[in-house]
Write an enzyme that holds these catalytic residues in place. Structure first.
Site, PDB file in Angstrom:
ATOM      1  N   LYS A  71      64.824  56.367  95.084  1.00  0.00           N
ATOM      2  CA  LYS A  71      63.278  55.908  95.248  1.00  0.00           C
ATOM      3  C   LYS A  71      62.496  55.301  94.045  1.00  0.00           C
ATOM      4  CE  LYS A  71      63.533  60.209  98.199  1.00  0.00           C
ATOM      5  NZ  LYS A  71      63.121  61.656  98.191  1.00  0.00           N
TER       6      LYS A  71
ATOM      7  N   ASP B  21      69.897  55.672  81.917  1.00  0.00           N
ATOM      8  CA  ASP B  21      70.178  56.987  81.193  1.00  0.00           C
ATOM      9  C   ASP B  21      71.584  56.970  80.923  1.00  0.00           C
ATOM     10  OD1 ASP B  21      69.842  59.462  79.893  1.00  0.00           O
ATOM     11  OD2 ASP B  21      69.716  60.616  81.391  1.00  0.00           O
TER      12      ASP B  21
ATOM     13  N   PHE C  36      62.736  63.582  79.014  1.00  0.00           N
ATOM     14  CA  PHE C  36      62.531  63.600  80.356  1.00  0.00           C
ATOM     15  C   PHE C  36      61.256  63.126  80.944  1.00  0.00           C
ATOM     16  CE2 PHE C  36      62.397  64.544  84.915  1.00  0.00           C
ATOM     17  CZ  PHE C  36      63.583  64.119  85.208  1.00  0.00           C
TER      18      PHE C  36
ATOM     19  N   ASP D 236      60.652  60.852  88.981  1.00  0.00           N
ATOM     20  CA  ASP D 236      60.275  62.305  89.316  1.00  0.00           C
ATOM     21  C   ASP D 236      60.645  63.359  88.641  1.00  0.00           C
ATOM     22  OD1 ASP D 236      62.868  61.564  90.344  1.00  0.00           O
ATOM     23  OD2 ASP D 236      62.844  63.431  91.678  1.00  0.00           O
TER      24      ASP D 236
ATOM     25  N   ARG E 263      55.977  60.744  91.209  1.00  0.00           N
ATOM     26  CA  ARG E 263      56.424  59.295  91.282  1.00  0.00           C
ATOM     27  C   ARG E 263      55.078  58.751  91.637  1.00  0.00           C
ATOM     28  NH1 ARG E 263      61.759  58.864  92.693  1.00  0.00           N
ATOM     29  NH2 ARG E 263      62.561  60.757  93.791  1.00  0.00           N
TER      30      ARG E 263
HETATM   31  P1  IMP Z   1      71.986  57.243  85.225  1.00  0.00           P
HETATM   32  O1  IMP Z   1      73.155  57.216  86.113  1.00  0.00           O
HETATM   33  O2  IMP Z   1      72.249  58.401  84.336  1.00  0.00           O
HETATM   34  O3  IMP Z   1      71.655  56.287  84.087  1.00  0.00           O
HETATM   35  O4  IMP Z   1      70.798  57.920  85.858  1.00  0.00           O
HETATM   36  C1  IMP Z   1      69.871  56.964  86.277  1.00  0.00           C
HETATM   37  C2  IMP Z   1      68.905  57.616  87.017  1.00  0.00           C
HETATM   38  O5  IMP Z   1      68.527  59.051  86.877  1.00  0.00           O
HETATM   39  C3  IMP Z   1      67.527  56.664  87.104  1.00  0.00           C
HETATM   40  O6  IMP Z   1      67.587  55.799  88.029  1.00  0.00           O
HETATM   41  C4  IMP Z   1      66.580  58.209  87.596  1.00  0.00           C
HETATM   42  O7  IMP Z   1      66.448  58.189  88.956  1.00  0.00           O
HETATM   43  C5  IMP Z   1      67.202  59.158  86.959  1.00  0.00           C
HETATM   44  N1  IMP Z   1      66.540  59.684  85.472  1.00  0.00           N
HETATM   45  C6  IMP Z   1      67.194  59.369  84.341  1.00  0.00           C
HETATM   46  N2  IMP Z   1      66.374  59.888  83.373  1.00  0.00           N
HETATM   47  C7  IMP Z   1      65.509  60.292  83.949  1.00  0.00           C
HETATM   48  C8  IMP Z   1      64.061  60.533  83.590  1.00  0.00           C
HETATM   49  O8  IMP Z   1      63.826  60.956  82.209  1.00  0.00           O
HETATM   50  N3  IMP Z   1      63.052  60.990  84.234  1.00  0.00           N
HETATM   51  C9  IMP Z   1      63.221  60.902  85.656  1.00  0.00           C
HETATM   52  N4  IMP Z   1      64.510  60.271  86.421  1.00  0.00           N
HETATM   53  C10 IMP Z   1      65.429  60.138  85.289  1.00  0.00           C
HETATM   54 MG    MG Z   2      65.412  60.436  90.376  1.00  0.00          MG
END
Ligand code: IMP
Ligand code: MG
Length: 178
Positions: free
Chosen positions: A42, A101, A150, A157, A163
């Site tokens: 989302k 991330d 974070f 979210d 959001r």
């Molecule tokens: P990744 O697979 O670890 O790169 O995660 C990506 C997803 O994790 C993003 O699309 C977000 O939905 C969520 N995410 C990563 N870091 C944050 C943050 O600091 N706040 C909120 N959601 C996060």
């Molecule tokens: Mg998320």
């Protein structure tokens, strides 16, 4: 809700400037093409709409619902809850994400799109958190970098809240401890 925010790290005005810059860059890079934007729900929702206002191209739009996070931790297990309905054969795809991330989500989706025979698959993210990176991926369009904290707001979210904030901020510690 906004009382839970410790500090604002990307203001609404800065977000608009980011959308304008990236939208114009994509417009230039895709001249003569008809890209398919795939938003990862989302989190992509406000970014996808604002970015596309600055894209002056014929294009297609689709969405995919994926999740990997629980609370403030990435679980690393990517689950596709809703898939796109557009065939990818020969398409120039731009994945639109809120934040990269660990990179696991983006990498998983990018690999999947290549398997489905997309011609090209680029990645456009509002935010990049390079310190969190676990897998090696190339992020083509980055709105801004954030430290390993974070962040919430503008699509991002914490347990499904925040959001709808028009800017991006860091939560107060006591919110996580509740
Ligand atoms: P990744 O697979 O670890 O790169 O995660 C990506 C997803 O994790 C993003 O699309 C977000 O939905 C969520 N995410 C990563 N870091 C944050 C943050 O600091 N706040 C909120 N959601 C996060
Ligand atoms: Mg998320």
């Amino acid at each position: 809700m906004t009382n839970d925010i410790k500090k604002i790290i990307v203001s609404a005005k800065e977000i608009d400037n980011i959308c304008e810059r990236l939208g114009k860059e994509i417009t230039n890079d895709y001249q003569g093409k008809k890209p398919l934007f795939v938003g990862l729900l989302k989190g992509c929702q406000p970014f996808m709409s604002d970015l596309l206002k600055y894209v002056d191209l014929y294009c297609e739009i689709d969405y995919m619902k994926v999740s990997s996070y629980s609370g403030t931790e990435s679980t690393g297990n990517i689950i596709i809850k809703n898939d796109i309905s557009t065939p990818l054969n020969g398409k120039d795809v731009i994945i639109v994400d809120d934040i990269v991330d660990t990179g696991k989500t983006t990498k998983y989706i990018q690999d999947l799109f290549f398997l489905r025979k997309a011609n090209s698959v680029k990645v456009c993210t509002l935010l990049d958190k390079p310190e969190g990176r676990i897998v090696d991926i190339n992020v083509d369009y980055v709105g801004g970098f954030v430290p390993n904290e974070f962040v919430v707001g503008y699509g991002l979210d914490y347990n499904e809240s925040y959001r709808n904030m028009p800017y991006i901020g860091v939560l107060k510690e006591e919110i996580y401890k509740k």
